[in-house]
Scaffold this active site. Structure first.
Site, PDB file in Angstrom:
ATOM      1  N   CYS A  31       0.837  -1.203   0.000  1.00  0.00           N
ATOM      2  CA  CYS A  31       0.000   0.000   0.000  1.00  0.00           C
ATOM      3  C   CYS A  31       0.877   1.261   0.000  1.00  0.00           C
ATOM      4  O   CYS A  31       1.494   1.593   1.006  1.00  0.00           O
ATOM      5  CB  CYS A  31      -0.900  -0.080   1.222  1.00  0.00           C
ATOM      6  SG  CYS A  31      -1.459   1.484   1.883  1.00  0.00           S
ATOM      7  N   CYS A  34       0.516   3.815   2.772  1.00  0.00           N
ATOM      8  CA  CYS A  34       1.062   3.356   4.060  1.00  0.00           C
ATOM      9  C   CYS A  34       2.567   3.608   4.105  1.00  0.00           C
ATOM     10  O   CYS A  34       3.111   4.063   5.107  1.00  0.00           O
ATOM     11  CB  CYS A  34       0.820   1.862   4.258  1.00  0.00           C
ATOM     12  SG  CYS A  34      -0.896   1.373   4.191  1.00  0.00           S
TER      13      CYS A  34
END
Ligand SMILES: NC(=O)c1ccc[n+]([C@@H]2O[C@H](COP(=O)([O-])OP(=O)(O)OC[C@H]3O[C@@H](n4cnc5c(N)ncnc54)[C@H](O)[C@@H]3O)[C@@H](O)[C@H]2O)c1
Lengths: 111, 495
Positions: A31, A34
């Site tokens: 991700c 993230c």
């Protein structure tokens, strides 16, 4: 690295037991948002050291733990206090000021 | 950061020797959990387990428990811990960068393999030009690598678009890292006409797509180092920073009276030729493949490379890497040096105020090695801007001219000609390129002055100088972005 890395052994002790607020990021290595949060969380961890623990849990590695909370997407941010979610989920990348605000709201209420 | 140890805290989680197959259910949000549930019921315990392909004796274990520093398979080198005899495959191993990297990694103890279909040699021949530093045939290169440096390179002639053959080769070699250079690297070549634009885009885009499918099938845990270019970003006139692929976490979009976080979203791309567009398409293909299949990749937004030197390519004339100076395949600093040698004024396009990012050949090799040493995590698509500095092209011309004059006694002039490209000639430029030094421990070792001197010394050798002379009519551009084919006219000559 000032962020506490969570796993299924330390989650109880680090997140659920403390009386002070704990900011937890549920994240995944695939991700990009993230990944972007990493340096910023590190700064927050330093800033709030001793007052608020900043921690993260990899949802792929500990999916059962993640499944126990309303994690609808990554990254998701929560603030835990005394074993309870007191703020969140805040979903998606967050700016530093936003996270500071979220944390400070909970700090005001300590006591 | 302690020298070379940028990867000491990485764990098996990001090691390419790990076997996670069937043991981790990625994408916790929205994917089936049956397999992992079954596994956990059988084995007990809530956290994940994995096996190591290099150390099967470990059995099933927690991949976060062992760091590179602790693992005997990861060995101390100048560029961080590196897997012992790490298997690295180079796609495009016959090219300027590919061949240089093969020798560089071989010398570091990696087991190097590679493929190439010689298309670069053919494109250059088709244009009627040649590499001015003579290069040996592949068989001779391989032989010399063994004889001079003691390196065994496992080569196969293969087109990356041949997905079946590529998959087979990957299955046979099982590389732990794959460096993908095998694309047509030329913007002007892609602007010649429809046929060339089509060939560049299909070669590059479909080649990368083929590579992604082949890796998914054969070696999903291996690291893919994919070469992009700083030219993907363009040069926005607002002067906003050119971030490394993504917006940082605290970037926000403000519009009317609302705010949204942009953190982690891909930044805008503004490619400047049909070639650069192929690279942008690659970016999206790699980005998505990492998401769909949890492949691990670094996309390297590489600045313009200059130079001729690494210790390995300089070890023997048969080990030299190619060096092109024509309008299609020569990169700018390399071309300046060649022009200075044969008395053509160094050529600036338009105002000559364009700014670009640059990095020396040897420094680029160091960067790639450091990336290989710190593999991305499962599913991670990381982007680095790979450059060591940025310069106005006019300043570079002045630097090359000054070195040519002072150290080599050449009479060097500089000229401005009409700009055959469509690009901003005066623009702000604010690239961010801190990840390689900050997170991968990259330290610049070479610089323009030193490398330009090395280029002069090599290119002034009589046989090379005469090879430049032979192709001097192919140095000034005739390929216009507008589609015209004509010589550019001089606007100004400076002394
Ligand atoms: N040299 C630079 O300044 C620079 C700057 C930024 C990015 N890059 C990128 O780096 C990579 C390598 O650049 P280079 O300068 O070494 O170029 P190069 O042309 O010398 O090397 C590419 C190699 O790949 C091979 N190849 C191309 N298509 C192939 C295919 N379909 N199958 C098999 N082999 C194939 C070519 O024959 C060549 O040997 C390219 O992707 C380029 O776009 C280069």
């Amino acid at each position: 690295m000032n962020i506490k890395i969570l796993n299924d052994y330390n989650f109880e002790k680090e997140v659920l037991q403390p009386k002070t607020p704990v900011l937890v990021e549920f994240w995944a290595s695939w991700c990009p948002p993230c990944k972007m949060m990493e340096p910023l969380l590190d700064e927050l961890a330093k800033e709030f050291a001793g007052r608020v623990l900043v921690a993260k849990l990899n949802v792929d590695q500990y999916r059962d733990l993640a499944a126990a909370y309303p994690v609808m997407g990554v990254p998701s941010f929560f603030i835990f206090k005394l074993g309870k979610i007191v703020s969140g989920p805040h979903i998606g990348a967050q700016s530093k000021t936003r996270l500071q605000k979220i944390i400070e709201e909970q700090m005001d209420r300590v006591g | 950061m302690k020298k070379g140890m940028h990867n000491k805290d990485c764990t098996c989680w990001s090691c390419p020797a790990i076997n996670l197959a069937g043991k981790v259910d990625f994408r916790a949000c929205g994917q089936s959990v049956e397999q992992i549930k079954k596994f956990q019921d059988e084995k007990g315990g809530g956290h994940i387990m994995a096996e190591c392909r290099r150390r099967p004796e470990l059995g099933l274990y927690d991949p976060m428990a062992i760091t590179f520093q602790e693992c005997p398979e990861w060995q101390d080198t100048e560029y961080g811990y590196l897997l012992k005899n790490m298997r690295v495959m180079i796609l495009g191993i016959d090219g300027y960068l590919g061949w240089t990297l093969a020798l560089w990694l071989g010398k570091l103890g990696c087991k190097v393999s590679g493929i190439d279909n010689y298309s670069r040699r053919n494109w250059v021949k088709e244009r009627g030009t040649h590499t001015v530093v003579p290069i040996a045939r592949m068989t001779e290169r391989l032989h010399a690598a063994k004889e001079v440096l003691g390196i065994d390179i496992y080569f196969r002639e293969l087109d990356v678009l041949d997905k079946v053959a590529l998959t087979e080769f990957l299955k046979e070699v099982k590389p732990e890292a794959i460096v993908h250079y095998a694309e047509c690297p030329s913007a002007p070549y892609s602007m010649i006409d429809f046929e060339h634009a089509k060939n560049v885009q299909s070669n590059n885009v479909i080649g990368t797509l083929s590579t992604l499918f082949a890796i998914h099938e054969a070696v999903p845990e291996s690291t893919l180092i994919k070469l992009g270019t700083m030219g993907e970003y363009g040069a926005p006139l607002t002067g906003r920073p050119l971030f490394e692929g993504f917006f940082p976490a605290d970037a926000v979009l403000k519009w009317q009276d609302k705010e949204w976080s942009l953190g982690g979203e891909l930044t805008p791309r503004d490619p400047v030729s049909f070639y650069h567009i192929s690279k942008v398409q690659d970016t999206f293909n790699v980005y998505e493949a990492c998401k769909y299949w949890w492949l691990r990749s670094y996309d390297v937004m590489q600045g313009v490379i200059y130079g001729v030197h690494t210790d390995e390519v300089a070890a023997d004339p048969r080990l030299r890497t190619r060096f092109d100076i024509d309008e299609w395949f020569g990169t700018i600093i390399n071309r300046f040096v060649a022009q200075a040698i044969v008395g053509i004024p160094l050529t600036l396009y338009g105002a000559g105020e364009q700014i670009r990012g640059f990095i020396a050949l040897e420094d680029a090799m160091q960067c790639i090695t450091r990336l290989i040493a710190k593999p991305p995590e499962p599913g991670q698509y990381g982007v680095v801007n790979q450059m060591s500095g940025y310069y106005k092209l006019r300043e570079l011309a002045e630097t090359v001219a000054a070195i040519g004059k002072k150290s080599f006694g050449l009479d060097v002039q500089i000229q401005r000609v009409e700009n055959p490209r469509v690009e901003s000639e005066r623009h702000p430029f604010n690239p961010i390129f801190s990840k390689l030094p900050d997170e991968f421990g990259f330290v610049q070792k070479d610089n323009i002055e030193q490398e330009v001197s090395r280029m002069f010394s090599l290119l002034l050798q009589p046989n090379i100088k005469s090879r430049i002379e032979e192709k001097r009519h192919l140095i000034l551009p005739k390929t216009w972005w507008s589609g015209q084919k004509k010589e550019v006219e001089r606007i100004e000559l400076y002394k």
